[in-house]
Design a protein around this motif. Structure first.
Motif, PDB file in Angstrom:
ATOM      1  N   ILE A   1      -2.072 -11.709 -29.733  1.00  0.00           N
ATOM      2  CA  ILE A   1      -0.726 -12.241 -30.001  1.00  0.00           C
ATOM      3  C   ILE A   1       0.089 -11.233 -30.815  1.00  0.00           C
ATOM      4  N   GLY A   2      -0.510 -10.734 -31.897  1.00  0.00           N
ATOM      5  CA  GLY A   2       0.197  -9.783 -32.750  1.00  0.00           C
ATOM      6  C   GLY A   2       0.574  -8.514 -32.024  1.00  0.00           C
TER       7      GLY A   2
ATOM      8  N   PHE B   1       3.348  -8.917 -29.459  1.00  0.00           N
ATOM      9  CA  PHE B   1       4.656  -9.057 -30.114  1.00  0.00           C
ATOM     10  C   PHE B   1       5.146  -7.721 -30.679  1.00  0.00           C
ATOM     11  N   ILE B   2       4.299  -7.074 -31.493  1.00  0.00           N
ATOM     12  CA  ILE B   2       4.737  -5.824 -32.128  1.00  0.00           C
ATOM     13  C   ILE B   2       4.877  -4.732 -31.068  1.00  0.00           C
TER      14      ILE B   2
ATOM     15  N   ALA C   1      -1.626   4.343 -32.412  1.00  0.00           N
ATOM     16  CA  ALA C   1      -1.656   4.060 -33.843  1.00  0.00           C
ATOM     17  C   ALA C   1      -0.261   3.519 -34.141  1.00  0.00           C
TER      18      ALA C   1
ATOM     19  N   PHE D   1      15.251  -2.021 -37.442  1.00  0.00           N
ATOM     20  CA  PHE D   1      14.768  -2.579 -38.706  1.00  0.00           C
ATOM     21  C   PHE D   1      13.401  -3.234 -38.544  1.00  0.00           C
ATOM     22  N   VAL D   2      12.987  -3.465 -37.295  1.00  0.00           N
ATOM     23  CA  VAL D   2      11.662  -4.066 -37.082  1.00  0.00           C
ATOM     24  C   VAL D   2      10.570  -3.174 -37.685  1.00  0.00           C
ATOM     25  N   MET D   3      10.786  -1.864 -37.686  1.00  0.00           N
ATOM     26  CA  MET D   3       9.812  -0.949 -38.295  1.00  0.00           C
ATOM     27  C   MET D   3       9.771  -1.137 -39.815  1.00  0.00           C
ATOM     28  N   THR D   4      10.953  -1.214 -40.442  1.00  0.00           N
ATOM     29  CA  THR D   4      11.000  -1.466 -41.884  1.00  0.00           C
ATOM     30  C   THR D   4      10.303  -2.787 -42.199  1.00  0.00           C
ATOM     31  N   ALA D   5      10.630  -3.812 -41.387  1.00  0.00           N
ATOM     32  CA  ALA D   5      10.051  -5.139 -41.603  1.00  0.00           C
ATOM     33  C   ALA D   5       8.527  -5.073 -41.537  1.00  0.00           C
ATOM     34  N   LEU D   6       8.016  -4.323 -40.555  1.00  0.00           N
ATOM     35  CA  LEU D   6       6.559  -4.192 -40.403  1.00  0.00           C
ATOM     36  C   LEU D   6       5.931  -3.610 -41.660  1.00  0.00           C
ATOM     37  N   PHE D   7       6.523  -2.549 -42.196  1.00  0.00           N
ATOM     38  CA  PHE D   7       5.938  -1.907 -43.374  1.00  0.00           C
ATOM     39  C   PHE D   7       6.100  -2.775 -44.626  1.00  0.00           C
TER      40      PHE D   7
END
Lengths: 231, 108
Positions: A18-19, A22-23, A50, A163-169
């Protein structure tokens, strides 16, 4: 034997499915929205495999060509693999040629399963780890491909989607923060980077920041060791 | 960046990634134990690198006219959302949507 190992491995990987879908999809979609053709996310998710580094590579591809910077940044971002490897030296013993693929596909999630899950005695450990790694990679590459394909179908104002990258970190940072009582490493990472960014500006701060982080760790390690000897 | 430059960049990233994955198995063939300093770095580096990556993501935003205010608002929302619901996907989607709304409506 292989089928049994596959059946044992599958349930452990479902939450990751699932993760990763999505990502992976947000990654594929992001690449498409930045104007990269489908082949880019597919190849990158297959061969880099990675997650964090793939997001960072999107940025690298959009700035000036600098392979040395890209290489050092990759080493730094992926340095954790060195330590995954060290933890897996024993577990990857005697699994034959599969070992090469196990090392190649050792992302954070596959590592965490292979490192912690002890398969039942009648299951071949090597094949179990092989299927965990393979399934996770299939989820990730499928996610990235689907996301990029979705980018061809859906059109909306994508401004701000990176911003999805910022959110991930930020999420990873929050998780790590709550998992440990010693916040010094996190603060050193955040603080050194911020100082270097403010002093040196956006284009030249990464390598000095990495150097400063390492220096801080060398210094605080000595302090920690001295404390121990005083005790 | 030209196509060949992109290909080289991707190759370099693949090479770097594989180096970090294969190196321990090359340096420490069966039975050899890694030195203490390496084990120590293994414990602390993962935490610091995520902090570095957060700042890396914000490197453009800090020097714009809003000095990273929309980013800061979205980050605070993500942290609150994540501490409250503890659901990674929800935090990612929620934070990204909040940010997109912010930069497309208020901070545009």
């Amino acid at each position: 034997m292989k089928l049994k190992a596959f059946k044992t491995a599958l349930p452990y990987t479902l939450p990751i499915c699932i993760g990763f879908l999505f990502i992976g999809m947000s990654y594929g979609f992001l690449m498409k929205s930045k104007g990269f053709p489908l082949i880019y996310p597919v190849v990158m998710s297959c061969f880099i495999f990675a997650g964090s580094m793939e997001f960072v590579t999107v940025n690298l591809l959009m700035t000036a060509f600098n392979p040395l910077h890209a290489f050092i940044l990759t080493l730094m971002v992926n340095a954790r693999h060195l330590f995954y490897g060290i933890s897996m030296l024993d577990k990857f013993k005697n699994v034959g040629l599969k070992k090469l693929y196990l090392i190649y596909g050792m992302c954070d999630e596959s590592f965490s399963i292979n490192c912690t899950v002890e398969p039942p005695a009648d299951i071949d450990r090597g094949w179990f780890m092989f299927f965990v790694t393979l399934l996770n990679q299939i989820y990730w590459v499928s996610g990235a491909t689907l996301g990029a394909l979705l980018g061809y179908l859906i059109h909306f104002n994508t401004k701000g989607i990176d911003f999805v990258m910022t959110a991930l970190f930020v999420v990873m940072f929050t998780d790590q923060w709550e998992r440990t009582a010693d916040h010094r490493p996190a603060i050193i990472g955040l603080g050194c980077s911020l100082i270097c960014l403010l002093v040196l500006g956006g284009n030249n701060f990464m390598i000095p920041a990495m150097g400063l982080i390492l220096l801080c760790f060398v210094l605080t390690k000595n302090r920690g060791a001295r404390k121990e000897t005083i005790k | 960046m030209t196509t060949s430059q992109s290909v080289i960049t991707i190759l370099v990233v693949v090479l770097g990634t594989m180096l970090t994955r294969f190196l321990p198995f090359i340096i420490f063939p069966e039975g050899k134990t890694p030195p203490k300093f390496i084990t120590y770095l293994g414990g602390v580096l993962p935490y610091a690198v995520i902090g570095l990556l957060v700042i890396y993501c914000l490197k453009g935003a800090v020097f714009t006219s809003y000095h990273g205010l929309p980013e800061l608002i979205a980050i605070v929302c993500i942290i609150i959302l994540h501490k409250w619901k503890k659901n990674m996907l929800l935090s990612l989607a929620g934070g990204t949507i909040i940010y997109m709304v912010l930069v497309q409506t208020i901070f545009c």
